[in-house]
Motif scaffolding. Sequence first.
Motif, PDB file in Angstrom:
ATOM      1  N   ASP A  50       0.824  -1.210   0.000  1.00  0.00           N
ATOM      2  CA  ASP A  50       0.000   0.000   0.000  1.00  0.00           C
ATOM      3  C   ASP A  50       0.858   1.261   0.000  1.00  0.00           C
ATOM      4  OD1 ASP A  50      -2.219  -1.655   0.033  1.00  0.00           O
ATOM      5  OD2 ASP A  50      -2.740  -1.218   2.129  1.00  0.00           O
ATOM      6  N   ALA A  51       1.911   1.270   0.813  1.00  0.00           N
ATOM      7  CA  ALA A  51       2.788   2.445   0.866  1.00  0.00           C
ATOM      8  C   ALA A  51       3.460   2.675  -0.483  1.00  0.00           C
ATOM      9  CB  ALA A  51       3.828   2.283   1.976  1.00  0.00           C
ATOM     10  N   TRP A  52       4.015   1.620  -1.074  1.00  0.00           N
ATOM     11  CA  TRP A  52       4.690   1.772  -2.373  1.00  0.00           C
ATOM     12  C   TRP A  52       3.711   2.223  -3.448  1.00  0.00           C
ATOM     13  CZ3 TRP A  52       9.799   0.350  -4.256  1.00  0.00           C
ATOM     14  CH2 TRP A  52      10.721   0.182  -3.214  1.00  0.00           C
ATOM     15  N   ASN A  53       2.474   1.760  -3.397  1.00  0.00           N
ATOM     16  CA  ASN A  53       1.489   2.196  -4.390  1.00  0.00           C
ATOM     17  C   ASN A  53       1.097   3.661  -4.222  1.00  0.00           C
ATOM     18  OD1 ASN A  53       1.106   0.041  -6.225  1.00  0.00           O
ATOM     19  ND2 ASN A  53      -0.084  -1.080  -4.704  1.00  0.00           N
ATOM     20  N   SER A  54       1.428   4.265  -3.106  1.00  0.00           N
ATOM     21  CA  SER A  54       1.186   5.702  -2.942  1.00  0.00           C
ATOM     22  C   SER A  54       2.140   6.520  -3.809  1.00  0.00           C
ATOM     23  CB  SER A  54       1.350   6.114  -1.475  1.00  0.00           C
ATOM     24  OG  SER A  54       2.735   6.191  -1.121  1.00  0.00           O
ATOM     25  N   ARG A  55       3.275   5.934  -4.149  1.00  0.00           N
ATOM     26  CA  ARG A  55       4.342   6.602  -4.913  1.00  0.00           C
ATOM     27  C   ARG A  55       4.806   7.877  -4.212  1.00  0.00           C
ATOM     28  NH1 ARG A  55       1.534   6.949 -10.412  1.00  0.00           N
ATOM     29  NH2 ARG A  55      -0.134   5.674  -9.606  1.00  0.00           N
ATOM     30  N   ASP A  56       4.801   7.842  -2.895  1.00  0.00           N
ATOM     31  CA  ASP A  56       5.251   8.966  -2.074  1.00  0.00           C
ATOM     32  C   ASP A  56       6.558   8.554  -1.399  1.00  0.00           C
ATOM     33  OD1 ASP A  56       5.740  10.795  -0.034  1.00  0.00           O
ATOM     34  OD2 ASP A  56       3.641  10.941   0.558  1.00  0.00           O
ATOM     35  N   PRO A  57       7.713   8.983  -1.943  1.00  0.00           N
ATOM     36  CA  PRO A  57       9.003   8.534  -1.408  1.00  0.00           C
ATOM     37  C   PRO A  57       9.189   8.806   0.083  1.00  0.00           C
ATOM     38  CG  PRO A  57       9.320   9.619  -3.509  1.00  0.00           C
ATOM     39  CD  PRO A  57       7.888   9.836  -3.118  1.00  0.00           C
ATOM     40  N   GLU A  58       8.759   9.955   0.564  1.00  0.00           N
ATOM     41  CA  GLU A  58       8.926  10.275   1.981  1.00  0.00           C
ATOM     42  C   GLU A  58       8.099   9.354   2.860  1.00  0.00           C
ATOM     43  OE1 GLU A  58       8.429  12.674  -0.362  1.00  0.00           O
ATOM     44  OE2 GLU A  58      10.388  13.633  -0.328  1.00  0.00           O
ATOM     45  N   TYR A  87       2.813   3.370 -12.095  1.00  0.00           N
ATOM     46  CA  TYR A  87       3.278   2.205 -11.333  1.00  0.00           C
ATOM     47  C   TYR A  87       2.152   1.627 -10.492  1.00  0.00           C
ATOM     48  CZ  TYR A  87       6.142   0.084  -7.555  1.00  0.00           C
ATOM     49  OH  TYR A  87       6.710  -0.747  -6.628  1.00  0.00           O
ATOM     50  N   ARG A  88       1.977   0.303 -10.568  1.00  0.00           N
ATOM     51  CA  ARG A  88       1.021  -0.432  -9.730  1.00  0.00           C
ATOM     52  C   ARG A  88       1.662  -1.753  -9.318  1.00  0.00           C
ATOM     53  NH1 ARG A  88      -1.798   1.888 -13.640  1.00  0.00           N
ATOM     54  NH2 ARG A  88      -3.488   3.292 -13.112  1.00  0.00           N
ATOM     55  N   LEU A  89       1.625  -2.046  -8.029  1.00  0.00           N
ATOM     56  CA  LEU A  89       2.383  -3.142  -7.435  1.00  0.00           C
ATOM     57  C   LEU A  89       1.476  -4.095  -6.664  1.00  0.00           C
ATOM     58  CD1 LEU A  89       5.123  -4.320  -6.115  1.00  0.00           C
ATOM     59  CD2 LEU A  89       4.727  -2.571  -4.356  1.00  0.00           C
ATOM     60  N   ILE A  90       1.820  -5.395  -6.727  1.00  0.00           N
ATOM     61  CA  ILE A  90       1.207  -6.399  -5.862  1.00  0.00           C
ATOM     62  C   ILE A  90       2.335  -7.217  -5.233  1.00  0.00           C
ATOM     63  CG2 ILE A  90      -0.294  -8.416  -5.671  1.00  0.00           C
ATOM     64  CD1 ILE A  90      -1.903  -7.374  -8.043  1.00  0.00           C
ATOM     65  N   GLN A 130       5.166  -8.320  -8.195  1.00  0.00           N
ATOM     66  CA  GLN A 130       5.151  -7.897  -9.588  1.00  0.00           C
ATOM     67  C   GLN A 130       4.573  -6.498  -9.615  1.00  0.00           C
ATOM     68  OE1 GLN A 130       3.335 -10.803 -12.230  1.00  0.00           O
ATOM     69  NE2 GLN A 130       4.121 -12.455 -10.943  1.00  0.00           N
ATOM     70  N   TYR A 131       5.059  -5.711 -10.548  1.00  0.00           N
ATOM     71  CA  TYR A 131       4.458  -4.410 -10.763  1.00  0.00           C
ATOM     72  C   TYR A 131       4.438  -4.096 -12.240  1.00  0.00           C
ATOM     73  CZ  TYR A 131       9.296  -2.478 -10.555  1.00  0.00           C
ATOM     74  OH  TYR A 131      10.629  -2.197 -10.736  1.00  0.00           O
TER      75      TYR A 131
END
Length: 156
Positions: free
Chosen positions: A24-32, A71-74, A90-91
């Motif tokens: 969920d965090a990575w799918n936010s695409r918010d590096p901070e 980008y979309r990740l599972i 996979q993304y």
Amino acid sequence: MSPRPPLPPFTRETAIRKARLAEDAWNSRDPERVALAYTEDSRWRNRSEFFQGRAAIVEFLKRKWEKELDYRLIKELWAFDDNRIAVRFQYEWHDAAGQWFRSYGNEQWEFDASGLMRRREASINDVPIARSDRKFVWESEGPRPEGFPGLTELGL
């Protein structure tokens, strides 16, 4: 820094939850936001890059998401033990020219007692795909919706 539950030692349920929170965090695409899940001195290997620390993580993720568009990740739990978790993932993403890719990988994670990741090692391969072959087709930003199938359910 306050604890980041679930905390080690992990059970199957808490390891699955930890993997989903990371997804969920990575799918936010918010590096901070993503970087806050790692220790200040977290050590990373991502493909052939090696670096350490939150500032380096933020810079890496900024570069990554400037290149890997939409980008979309599972992520899916592979194994766990005590303070370690292994996931496969996979993304899907496309480059500036519009070529779509599905990236296949696995990660090994090690956590400190407060639930922050102190070590991450990722091996990843990119495979070009046709836009029509995409499978990760939810809204462009944010987490995978509840009920959207995981990797196993998608036959991946």
